[in-house]
Design a protein around this motif. Structure first.
Motif, PDB file in Angstrom:
ATOM      1  N   ILE A 118       0.565  -1.282   0.133  1.00  0.00           N
ATOM      2  CA  ILE A 118       0.018   0.323  -0.281  1.00  0.00           C
ATOM      3  C   ILE A 118       0.784   1.176   0.285  1.00  0.00           C
ATOM      4  O   ILE A 118       0.355   2.143  -0.005  1.00  0.00           O
ATOM      5  CB  ILE A 118      -0.705   0.204   0.713  1.00  0.00           C
ATOM      6  CG1 ILE A 118      -0.585   0.073   2.407  1.00  0.00           C
ATOM      7  CG2 ILE A 118      -1.996  -1.186   0.864  1.00  0.00           C
ATOM      8  CD1 ILE A 118      -1.160  -0.735   3.741  1.00  0.00           C
ATOM      9  N   ASN A 119       1.910   1.384   0.678  1.00  0.00           N
ATOM     10  CA  ASN A 119       2.324   2.734  -0.063  1.00  0.00           C
ATOM     11  C   ASN A 119       4.628   2.156  -0.304  1.00  0.00           C
ATOM     12  O   ASN A 119       4.773   0.413   0.815  1.00  0.00           O
ATOM     13  CB  ASN A 119       2.331   3.405   1.915  1.00  0.00           C
ATOM     14  CG  ASN A 119       3.987   4.217   1.408  1.00  0.00           C
ATOM     15  OD1 ASN A 119       4.091   5.126   0.884  1.00  0.00           O
ATOM     16  ND2 ASN A 119       4.554   4.379   2.391  1.00  0.00           N
ATOM     17  N   THR A 120       5.213   2.795  -0.862  1.00  0.00           N
ATOM     18  CA  THR A 120       6.798   2.379  -0.668  1.00  0.00           C
ATOM     19  C   THR A 120       7.750   3.788  -1.114  1.00  0.00           C
ATOM     20  O   THR A 120       7.437   4.548  -0.596  1.00  0.00           O
ATOM     21  CB  THR A 120       7.058   1.383  -2.026  1.00  0.00           C
ATOM     22  OG1 THR A 120       6.373   2.453  -3.441  1.00  0.00           O
ATOM     23  CG2 THR A 120       5.968   0.369  -2.406  1.00  0.00           C
ATOM     24  N   GLY A 121       8.749   3.397  -0.722  1.00  0.00           N
ATOM     25  CA  GLY A 121       9.545   4.447  -0.323  1.00  0.00           C
ATOM     26  C   GLY A 121      11.671   3.662  -0.371  1.00  0.00           C
ATOM     27  O   GLY A 121      11.243   2.615   0.081  1.00  0.00           O
ATOM     28  N   VAL A 122      11.827   4.769  -0.350  1.00  0.00           N
ATOM     29  CA  VAL A 122      13.576   4.585  -1.363  1.00  0.00           C
ATOM     30  C   VAL A 122      14.554   5.189  -0.134  1.00  0.00           C
ATOM     31  O   VAL A 122      14.206   6.527   0.315  1.00  0.00           O
ATOM     32  CB  VAL A 122      13.978   4.708  -2.130  1.00  0.00           C
ATOM     33  CG1 VAL A 122      15.331   4.222  -2.472  1.00  0.00           C
ATOM     34  CG2 VAL A 122      13.346   3.783  -3.180  1.00  0.00           C
ATOM     35  N   LEU A 123      15.671   4.519   1.130  1.00  0.00           N
ATOM     36  CA  LEU A 123      16.329   5.194   1.927  1.00  0.00           C
ATOM     37  C   LEU A 123      17.849   5.846   0.993  1.00  0.00           C
ATOM     38  O   LEU A 123      18.346   4.667   1.003  1.00  0.00           O
ATOM     39  CB  LEU A 123      16.474   4.354   3.396  1.00  0.00           C
ATOM     40  CG  LEU A 123      15.541   4.592   4.180  1.00  0.00           C
ATOM     41  CD1 LEU A 123      14.549   4.214   3.638  1.00  0.00           C
ATOM     42  CD2 LEU A 123      15.668   3.643   5.581  1.00  0.00           C
ATOM     43  N   SER A 124      17.905   6.888   0.517  1.00  0.00           N
ATOM     44  CA  SER A 124      18.890   6.790  -0.622  1.00  0.00           C
ATOM     45  C   SER A 124      20.042   6.908   0.349  1.00  0.00           C
ATOM     46  O   SER A 124      20.586   7.770   1.270  1.00  0.00           O
ATOM     47  CB  SER A 124      18.457   8.090  -1.229  1.00  0.00           C
ATOM     48  OG  SER A 124      17.879   7.997  -1.815  1.00  0.00           O
ATOM     49  N   ASN A 130      25.068   1.232  -3.434  1.00  0.00           N
ATOM     50  CA  ASN A 130      23.864   0.178  -2.904  1.00  0.00           C
ATOM     51  C   ASN A 130      23.498   1.302  -2.224  1.00  0.00           C
ATOM     52  O   ASN A 130      22.968   2.044  -2.468  1.00  0.00           O
ATOM     53  CB  ASN A 130      24.798  -0.014  -1.425  1.00  0.00           C
ATOM     54  CG  ASN A 130      25.633  -1.066  -1.388  1.00  0.00           C
ATOM     55  OD1 ASN A 130      27.163  -0.531  -2.126  1.00  0.00           O
ATOM     56  ND2 ASN A 130      25.724  -2.365  -1.301  1.00  0.00           N
ATOM     57  N   ASN A 131      22.325   0.522  -1.426  1.00  0.00           N
ATOM     58  CA  ASN A 131      20.349   1.203  -1.238  1.00  0.00           C
ATOM     59  C   ASN A 131      19.571   0.517  -0.738  1.00  0.00           C
ATOM     60  O   ASN A 131      20.412  -0.749   0.671  1.00  0.00           O
ATOM     61  CB  ASN A 131      20.106   1.157  -2.291  1.00  0.00           C
ATOM     62  CG  ASN A 131      18.955   2.249  -2.635  1.00  0.00           C
ATOM     63  OD1 ASN A 131      18.454   3.213  -2.547  1.00  0.00           O
ATOM     64  ND2 ASN A 131      17.972   2.557  -4.248  1.00  0.00           N
ATOM     65  N   ALA A 132      18.844   1.203   0.241  1.00  0.00           N
ATOM     66  CA  ALA A 132      17.163   0.444   0.673  1.00  0.00           C
ATOM     67  C   ALA A 132      16.074   0.983  -0.243  1.00  0.00           C
ATOM     68  O   ALA A 132      15.987   2.444  -0.031  1.00  0.00           O
ATOM     69  CB  ALA A 132      18.138   1.790   2.466  1.00  0.00           C
ATOM     70  N   SER A 133      15.087   0.258   0.185  1.00  0.00           N
ATOM     71  CA  SER A 133      13.623   0.584   0.268  1.00  0.00           C
ATOM     72  C   SER A 133      13.143  -0.072   1.005  1.00  0.00           C
ATOM     73  O   SER A 133      13.687  -0.993   1.987  1.00  0.00           O
ATOM     74  CB  SER A 133      13.547  -0.340  -1.093  1.00  0.00           C
ATOM     75  OG  SER A 133      13.495  -1.355  -0.767  1.00  0.00           O
ATOM     76  N   PHE A 134      11.904   0.225   1.216  1.00  0.00           N
ATOM     77  CA  PHE A 134      10.966  -0.367   1.783  1.00  0.00           C
ATOM     78  C   PHE A 134       9.785  -0.600   1.687  1.00  0.00           C
ATOM     79  O   PHE A 134       9.354   0.235   0.458  1.00  0.00           O
ATOM     80  CB  PHE A 134      10.685   0.779   3.556  1.00  0.00           C
ATOM     81  CG  PHE A 134      10.435   2.096   3.512  1.00  0.00           C
ATOM     82  CD1 PHE A 134       8.560   2.034   3.472  1.00  0.00           C
ATOM     83  CD2 PHE A 134      11.003   3.394   3.091  1.00  0.00           C
ATOM     84  CE1 PHE A 134       7.705   2.972   3.114  1.00  0.00           C
ATOM     85  CE2 PHE A 134      10.486   3.678   3.451  1.00  0.00           C
ATOM     86  CZ  PHE A 134       8.888   4.232   3.493  1.00  0.00           C
ATOM     87  N   ALA A 135       8.682  -1.472   1.636  1.00  0.00           N
ATOM     88  CA  ALA A 135       7.569  -1.142   1.626  1.00  0.00           C
ATOM     89  C   ALA A 135       5.921  -1.544   2.713  1.00  0.00           C
ATOM     90  O   ALA A 135       6.617  -2.144   3.737  1.00  0.00           O
ATOM     91  CB  ALA A 135       7.109  -2.631   0.491  1.00  0.00           C
ATOM     92  N   ASP A 136       5.387  -1.082   2.456  1.00  0.00           N
ATOM     93  CA  ASP A 136       4.220  -1.069   3.922  1.00  0.00           C
ATOM     94  C   ASP A 136       3.001  -2.319   3.428  1.00  0.00           C
ATOM     95  O   ASP A 136       2.479  -1.933   2.183  1.00  0.00           O
ATOM     96  CB  ASP A 136       3.741   0.499   4.172  1.00  0.00           C
ATOM     97  CG  ASP A 136       4.424   1.041   4.740  1.00  0.00           C
ATOM     98  OD1 ASP A 136       5.319   0.747   5.595  1.00  0.00           O
ATOM     99  OD2 ASP A 136       4.330   2.496   4.486  1.00  0.00           O
ATOM    100  N   ILE A 137       3.016  -3.406   3.686  1.00  0.00           N
ATOM    101  CA  ILE A 137       1.938  -4.335   3.773  1.00  0.00           C
ATOM    102  C   ILE A 137       0.728  -4.236   4.191  1.00  0.00           C
ATOM    103  O   ILE A 137       0.917  -4.956   5.426  1.00  0.00           O
ATOM    104  CB  ILE A 137       2.898  -5.547   2.629  1.00  0.00           C
ATOM    105  CG1 ILE A 137       3.760  -5.313   1.985  1.00  0.00           C
ATOM    106  CG2 ILE A 137       2.331  -6.568   3.213  1.00  0.00           C
ATOM    107  CD1 ILE A 137       5.012  -6.665   2.391  1.00  0.00           C
ATOM    108  N   ALA A 138      -0.224  -4.499   3.823  1.00  0.00           N
ATOM    109  CA  ALA A 138      -1.574  -5.097   4.741  1.00  0.00           C
ATOM    110  C   ALA A 138      -1.664  -6.299   5.086  1.00  0.00           C
ATOM    111  O   ALA A 138      -1.329  -7.564   3.803  1.00  0.00           O
ATOM    112  CB  ALA A 138      -2.746  -4.553   3.462  1.00  0.00           C
ATOM    113  N   TYR A 139      -1.540  -6.645   5.618  1.00  0.00           N
ATOM    114  CA  TYR A 139      -1.188  -7.607   6.887  1.00  0.00           C
ATOM    115  C   TYR A 139      -2.329  -8.289   7.893  1.00  0.00           C
ATOM    116  O   TYR A 139      -2.101  -8.069   8.998  1.00  0.00           O
ATOM    117  CB  TYR A 139      -0.218  -8.673   6.801  1.00  0.00           C
ATOM    118  CG  TYR A 139       0.005  -9.815   8.018  1.00  0.00           C
ATOM    119  CD1 TYR A 139       0.028 -11.025   6.642  1.00  0.00           C
ATOM    120  CD2 TYR A 139       0.423 -10.251   8.894  1.00  0.00           C
ATOM    121  CE1 TYR A 139      -0.508 -12.212   7.241  1.00  0.00           C
ATOM    122  CE2 TYR A 139       0.319 -11.607   9.283  1.00  0.00           C
ATOM    123  CZ  TYR A 139       0.847 -12.272   8.348  1.00  0.00           C
ATOM    124  OH  TYR A 139       0.542 -13.701   8.771  1.00  0.00           O
TER     125      TYR A 139
END
Length: 283
Positions: A118-124, A130-139
């Motif tokens: 439902i939502n995503t983002g990147v930590l630059s 190299n990189n980091a990312s995230f996803a908010d997931i309905a569970y």
């Protein structure tokens, strides 16, 4: 004699800077099986599915896909992903987030989920590939945040002969520079997690072990699924002479860890890990 001294000194620099551990053996006689009833999450640095031809085996990319589909995690976080594998995964994973954008020259990451994202983002991370990312997931009528991390590489070839042939001062300088970047990246992740209101899962290739400041900075109060349910050394990186654990799945206290598995499938320079957990019931 001089060559032997150089070999010993170079090896010592590497071990002190990277592989130094005290006891890291998990004294469990049997690991708890991954539960099919619980949420199953896998983390895997797939080394680009061999898209750059690091191996002469042209079947590796397909074999990685076959392995993942057979193990059937509910969520999988790929580090060093390849976008050309998206179609193969989409049959089993309706939801996905691949980062960064095509125009950004960084290592690609992929988060694939059977549950809605439902939502995503990147930590630059600055000045790095190299990189980091995230996803908010309905569970289960809730929202969980899944981080996918790929921290700075030490750029060390995992072979003692190669290591011993490099001048120790150059080796030490390069590792020290990478450590500094790793710590800066870990602090970015730490601050982002602190600002997160959701139940949290952190997956990734930390490029450092469980006794490093980098690991401790990110872990904070999170649970390490290997510590909870793992067994033996928990090797995740194919270093020939030493069982190294640098890939992790960490979860917040709202989760009850029910299983952890380290795989010994050699389709990358990393080995995949998977854990299962359920939401704790408040009494």
């Amino acid at each position: 004699m001089a060559k032997n001294k150089r070999i010993l000194l170079s090896a010592l620099v590497l071990f002190l800077g990277y592989f130094l551990v005290d006891s890291f053996f998990e004294f469990s006689f049997k690991s708890d099986e991954i539960s099919s009833e619980d949420l199953k999450v896998m983390s895997y640095n797939a080394r680009g599915f061999n898209v750059n031809g690091w191996s002469t085996d042209k079947k590796i990319g397909d074999e990685i896909i076959d392995f993942v589909l057979e193990e059937n995690p509910d969520i999988i976080c790929f580090q060093e992903f390849s976008r050309i594998r998206n179609k193969q995964l989409k049959h089993n994973y309706k939801y996905s987030f691949v980062a960064p954008d095509y125009k950004i020259k960084k290592a690609v990451q992929g988060i694939y989920s059977k549950f809605p994202i439902i939502n995503t983002g990147v930590l630059s991370f600055a000045n790095t590939g190299n990189n980091a990312s995230f996803a908010d997931i309905a569970y289960k009528n809730d929202t969980i945040r899944v981080y996918n991390l790929h921290l700075e590489s030490l750029k060390v070839v995992p072979d003692m002969e190669t290591i011993s042939n490099e001048e120790s001062s150059k080796l030490y300088g390069r590792i020290t520079k990478s450590f500094k970047k790793q710590q800066d990246q870990a602090k970015i992740v730490q601050e982002h997690i602190k600002g997160n209101l959701y139940k949290t899962i952190v997956c990734g290739d930390f490029n450092n072990n469980q006794y490093s400041n980098v690991y401790r900075t990110i872990k904070g109060g999170l649970q390490d699924t290997f510590n909870e349910k793992g067994v033996a050394y928990g090797r995740t990186y194919n270093f020939k002479y030493y069982p190294v654990r640098i890939d992790f799945i960490l979860v917040s206290s709202e989760f009850n860890v029910t299983g952890h598995k380290n795989y010994d499938i050699k389709l990358s320079d990393h080995f995949p890990v998977m854990a299962s957990f359920n939401l704790r019931i408040n009494k």
